[in-house]
Design an enzyme around this catalytic site. Structure first.
Site, PDB file in Angstrom:
ATOM      1  N   LEU A  21       0.869  -1.178   0.000  1.00  0.00           N
ATOM      2  CA  LEU A  21       0.000   0.000   0.000  1.00  0.00           C
ATOM      3  C   LEU A  21       0.908   1.230   0.000  1.00  0.00           C
ATOM      4  O   LEU A  21       1.794   1.338   0.852  1.00  0.00           O
ATOM      5  CB  LEU A  21      -0.890  -0.055   1.242  1.00  0.00           C
ATOM      6  CG  LEU A  21      -1.925   1.041   1.489  1.00  0.00           C
ATOM      7  CD1 LEU A  21      -3.032   0.502   2.409  1.00  0.00           C
ATOM      8  CD2 LEU A  21      -1.330   2.299   2.078  1.00  0.00           C
ATOM      9  N   VAL A  22       0.694   2.123  -0.959  1.00  0.00           N
ATOM     10  CA  VAL A  22       1.557   3.311  -1.069  1.00  0.00           C
ATOM     11  C   VAL A  22       0.692   4.563  -1.059  1.00  0.00           C
ATOM     12  O   VAL A  22      -0.066   4.811  -2.014  1.00  0.00           O
ATOM     13  CB  VAL A  22       2.402   3.269  -2.370  1.00  0.00           C
ATOM     14  CG1 VAL A  22       3.326   4.486  -2.447  1.00  0.00           C
ATOM     15  CG2 VAL A  22       3.208   1.976  -2.458  1.00  0.00           C
ATOM     16  N   THR A  23       0.770   5.370   0.006  1.00  0.00           N
ATOM     17  CA  THR A  23       0.017   6.632   0.019  1.00  0.00           C
ATOM     18  C   THR A  23       0.807   7.693  -0.745  1.00  0.00           C
ATOM     19  O   THR A  23       2.031   7.604  -0.870  1.00  0.00           O
ATOM     20  CB  THR A  23      -0.272   7.141   1.451  1.00  0.00           C
ATOM     21  OG1 THR A  23       0.929   7.695   2.011  1.00  0.00           O
ATOM     22  CG2 THR A  23      -0.798   6.041   2.354  1.00  0.00           C
ATOM     23  N   SER A  27       1.920  10.776  -7.315  1.00  0.00           N
ATOM     24  CA  SER A  27       2.888  11.790  -7.768  1.00  0.00           C
ATOM     25  C   SER A  27       4.278  11.484  -7.224  1.00  0.00           C
ATOM     26  O   SER A  27       4.429  10.713  -6.274  1.00  0.00           O
ATOM     27  CB  SER A  27       2.427  13.173  -7.260  1.00  0.00           C
ATOM     28  OG  SER A  27       3.343  14.181  -7.606  1.00  0.00           O
ATOM     29  N   ASP A  48      -4.217   7.768  -3.004  1.00  0.00           N
ATOM     30  CA  ASP A  48      -3.989   9.220  -3.078  1.00  0.00           C
ATOM     31  C   ASP A  48      -5.313   9.938  -2.905  1.00  0.00           C
ATOM     32  O   ASP A  48      -6.375   9.383  -3.192  1.00  0.00           O
ATOM     33  CB  ASP A  48      -3.356   9.594  -4.425  1.00  0.00           C
ATOM     34  CG  ASP A  48      -2.502  10.859  -4.331  1.00  0.00           C
ATOM     35  OD1 ASP A  48      -1.262  10.761  -4.401  1.00  0.00           O
ATOM     36  OD2 ASP A  48      -3.089  11.963  -4.175  1.00  0.00           O
ATOM     37  N   VAL A  75      -5.680  10.928   3.881  1.00  0.00           N
ATOM     38  CA  VAL A  75      -5.014  10.334   5.048  1.00  0.00           C
ATOM     39  C   VAL A  75      -5.256  11.116   6.343  1.00  0.00           C
ATOM     40  O   VAL A  75      -4.943  10.621   7.424  1.00  0.00           O
ATOM     41  CB  VAL A  75      -3.482  10.163   4.827  1.00  0.00           C
ATOM     42  CG1 VAL A  75      -3.185   9.198   3.695  1.00  0.00           C
ATOM     43  CG2 VAL A  75      -2.783  11.505   4.632  1.00  0.00           C
ATOM     44  N   TYR A 169       6.528  22.217   8.260  1.00  0.00           N
ATOM     45  CA  TYR A 169       7.003  21.000   7.567  1.00  0.00           C
ATOM     46  C   TYR A 169       8.126  20.319   8.357  1.00  0.00           C
ATOM     47  O   TYR A 169       8.102  19.095   8.536  1.00  0.00           O
ATOM     48  CB  TYR A 169       7.489  21.406   6.170  1.00  0.00           C
ATOM     49  CG  TYR A 169       7.931  20.258   5.303  1.00  0.00           C
ATOM     50  CD1 TYR A 169       6.998  19.455   4.648  1.00  0.00           C
ATOM     51  CD2 TYR A 169       9.280  19.964   5.127  1.00  0.00           C
ATOM     52  CE1 TYR A 169       7.400  18.405   3.840  1.00  0.00           C
ATOM     53  CE2 TYR A 169       9.698  18.920   4.323  1.00  0.00           C
ATOM     54  CZ  TYR A 169       8.749  18.142   3.679  1.00  0.00           C
ATOM     55  OH  TYR A 169       9.151  17.096   2.879  1.00  0.00           O
ATOM     56  N   LYS A 173       8.087  16.561  10.043  1.00  0.00           N
ATOM     57  CA  LYS A 173       9.019  15.499   9.653  1.00  0.00           C
ATOM     58  C   LYS A 173       9.852  15.017  10.851  1.00  0.00           C
ATOM     59  O   LYS A 173      10.218  13.838  10.927  1.00  0.00           O
ATOM     60  CB  LYS A 173       9.910  15.971   8.507  1.00  0.00           C
ATOM     61  CG  LYS A 173       9.126  16.225   7.208  1.00  0.00           C
ATOM     62  CD  LYS A 173       8.393  14.964   6.747  1.00  0.00           C
ATOM     63  CE  LYS A 173       7.700  15.130   5.409  1.00  0.00           C
ATOM     64  NZ  LYS A 173       7.035  13.917   4.950  1.00  0.00           N
ATOM     65  N   THR A 204      10.720  16.446  -7.812  1.00  0.00           N
ATOM     66  CA  THR A 204       9.287  16.104  -7.871  1.00  0.00           C
ATOM     67  C   THR A 204       8.480  17.404  -7.929  1.00  0.00           C
ATOM     68  O   THR A 204       9.034  18.485  -7.709  1.00  0.00           O
ATOM     69  CB  THR A 204       8.836  15.341  -6.604  1.00  0.00           C
ATOM     70  OG1 THR A 204       8.832  16.272  -5.508  1.00  0.00           O
ATOM     71  CG2 THR A 204       9.726  14.154  -6.289  1.00  0.00           C
TER      72      THR A 204
HETATM   73  P1  NAD Z   1       4.352  15.259  -4.354  1.00  0.00           P
HETATM   74  O1  NAD Z   1       3.708  16.565  -4.053  1.00  0.00           O
HETATM   75  O2  NAD Z   1       4.895  15.015  -5.709  1.00  0.00           O
HETATM   76  O3  NAD Z   1       3.352  14.068  -3.987  1.00  0.00           O
HETATM   77  C1  NAD Z   1       2.620  14.048  -2.793  1.00  0.00           C
HETATM   78  C2  NAD Z   1       1.348  13.260  -3.017  1.00  0.00           C
HETATM   79  O4  NAD Z   1       0.611  13.219  -1.771  1.00  0.00           O
HETATM   80  C3  NAD Z   1       0.407  13.874  -4.059  1.00  0.00           C
HETATM   81  O5  NAD Z   1       0.026  12.920  -5.018  1.00  0.00           O
HETATM   82  C4  NAD Z   1      -0.787  14.332  -3.241  1.00  0.00           C
HETATM   83  O6  NAD Z   1      -2.025  14.285  -3.939  1.00  0.00           O
HETATM   84  C5  NAD Z   1      -0.750  13.344  -2.084  1.00  0.00           C
HETATM   85  N1  NAD Z   1      -1.498  13.854  -0.920  1.00  0.00           N
HETATM   86  C6  NAD Z   1      -1.457  15.106  -0.396  1.00  0.00           C
HETATM   87  N2  NAD Z   1      -2.321  15.208   0.622  1.00  0.00           N
HETATM   88  C7  NAD Z   1      -2.917  13.997   0.753  1.00  0.00           C
HETATM   89  C8  NAD Z   1      -3.914  13.489   1.631  1.00  0.00           C
HETATM   90  N3  NAD Z   1      -4.482  14.262   2.571  1.00  0.00           N
HETATM   91  N4  NAD Z   1      -4.285  12.198   1.512  1.00  0.00           N
HETATM   92  C9  NAD Z   1      -3.726  11.409   0.552  1.00  0.00           C
HETATM   93  N5  NAD Z   1      -2.786  11.846  -0.329  1.00  0.00           N
HETATM   94  C10 NAD Z   1      -2.386  13.124  -0.217  1.00  0.00           C
HETATM   95  O7  NAD Z   1       5.492  15.116  -3.247  1.00  0.00           O
HETATM   96  P2  NAD Z   1       6.845  14.227  -3.239  1.00  0.00           P
HETATM   97  O8  NAD Z   1       7.960  15.139  -3.482  1.00  0.00           O
HETATM   98  O9  NAD Z   1       6.676  13.021  -4.044  1.00  0.00           O
HETATM   99  O10 NAD Z   1       6.890  13.849  -1.692  1.00  0.00           O
HETATM  100  C11 NAD Z   1       6.534  12.562  -1.196  1.00  0.00           C
HETATM  101  C12 NAD Z   1       6.930  12.492   0.274  1.00  0.00           C
HETATM  102  O11 NAD Z   1       8.356  12.659   0.365  1.00  0.00           O
HETATM  103  C13 NAD Z   1       6.316  13.610   1.123  1.00  0.00           C
HETATM  104  O12 NAD Z   1       6.008  13.091   2.396  1.00  0.00           O
HETATM  105  C14 NAD Z   1       7.423  14.612   1.221  1.00  0.00           C
HETATM  106  O13 NAD Z   1       7.302  15.409   2.378  1.00  0.00           O
HETATM  107  C15 NAD Z   1       8.641  13.720   1.254  1.00  0.00           C
HETATM  108  N6  NAD Z   1       9.876  14.409   0.858  1.00  0.00           N
HETATM  109  C16 NAD Z   1       9.992  14.952  -0.390  1.00  0.00           C
HETATM  110  C17 NAD Z   1      11.184  15.613  -0.723  1.00  0.00           C
HETATM  111  C18 NAD Z   1      11.404  16.234  -2.077  1.00  0.00           C
HETATM  112  O14 NAD Z   1      12.429  16.918  -2.256  1.00  0.00           O
HETATM  113  N7  NAD Z   1      10.537  16.029  -3.055  1.00  0.00           N
HETATM  114  C19 NAD Z   1      12.207  15.726   0.218  1.00  0.00           C
HETATM  115  C20 NAD Z   1      12.030  15.170   1.468  1.00  0.00           C
HETATM  116  C21 NAD Z   1      10.857  14.506   1.779  1.00  0.00           C
END
Ligand code: NAD
Length: 261
Positions: A21-23, A27, A48, A75, A169, A173, A204
């Protein structure tokens, strides 16, 4: 992304017959995790809040044997998470033995300007959402008598060191890191491992929101001199999801190109 998927093709199918399962699967990192897991033989529940983007992920998955599926879920809602886990169990006749919590948001502002609502919303999605999913999945695994499980949470390197404009944020984290360790301690006796991945700056849609000038400055601090690719985070997730990490729990794995080491 393509390089990561090709690399996975050369590996044995470490996740064969596993249900994952991947939340946040619609994206960025979540999508790359779905793709990597499917490439390694898992059946994937793509979760999602944005059903359209989750369906785009679904279309990108190989489906020779596995029957992947999309589940629209918020979520932050206990009810939504509860019905997610029930629906997954109903569809696949078992709970997911792998869960990756990727759903996350940013609502950046300087501390002195940040609205309480922006603080609360980010904590709700990133921290409470992760808690709700861990709890629901762990309850289902324990109730079903499933032997073994792996939960991987997306933290962030800035949860360790702080970051300008990200009071909400970074706090969320840091919370994910503590939640991961507590979950690891409480769930070990049920055979469930729980680890966190701390990415640096990954290419991303979330990172695309960072102003280019700031991103340029950050890149100067990254010893490897580039952003990470989502597939590079996904391969770390696949390691923590697989039996290759069978004696690892409560760990924070940094995937940062050396940033803030
Ligand atoms: P992203 O914005 O590309 O994807 C996030 C996804 O979460 C989206 O598809 C969005 O629709 C979904 N989402 C948001 N709120 C939601 C909810 N209430 N219920 C269900 N789904 C929900 O972000 P990403 O860059 O792929 O980040 C993924 C994870 O990695 C996040 O937790 C982010 O904090 C973490 N992260 C990302 C980076 C980075 O540089 N991109 C760095 C450190 C940590």
């Amino acid at each position: 992304m393509a390089a990561g998927r090709a690399a996975a093709g050369g590996l044995r199918l470490r996740l064969s017959s596993r249900l994952a399962l991947v939340t946040g699967g619609g994206s960025g990192i979540g999508r790359a995790v779905c793709q990597r897991f499917a490439d390694e033989g898992a059946t994937v529940a793509v979760v999602d809040i944005d059903e359209g983007s989750a369906n785009e992920t679904l279309k990108s998955l190989p489906c020779d044997r596995q029957q992947h599926s999309v589940f629209r879920t918020d979520v932050t809602s206990p009810q939504s998470v509860h019905s997610l886990v029930s629906s997954v169990q109903e569809k696949f006749s078992r709970p997911p033995c792998i869960t990756v919590n990727c759903a996350g948001i940013t609502m950046d502002d300087l501390l002195l300007k940040m609205e309480a609502e922006a603080f609360d919303r980010v904590l709700k999605v990133n921290l409470m959402g992760t808690f709700l999913v861990i709890q629901a999945v762990a309850k289902a695994l324990i109730a079903s008598g499933t032997k073994g499980g792996s939960i991987v949470n997306l933290g962030s390197i800035v949860g360790k060191v702080g970051n300008l404009g990200q009071a909400n944020y970074t706090a969320s984290k840091a919370g994910v890191m503590a939640l991961t360790k507590t979950s690891a301690k409480e769930l070990a006796r049920f055979g469930i491992r729980c680890n966190a991945i701390l990415p640096g700056f990954i290419d991303t849609p979330m990172a695309a929101k960072v102003p280019p000038k700031i991103l340029e400055k950050v890149l100067q601090l990254v010893p490897m001199g580039r952003l990470g690719d989502p597939s590079e985070v996904a391969s770390a997730c696949a390691f923590l999801a697989s039996d290759d990490s069978s004696y690892i729990t409560g760990a924070n794995l940094e995937v940062t190109g050396g940033l803030f080491m």
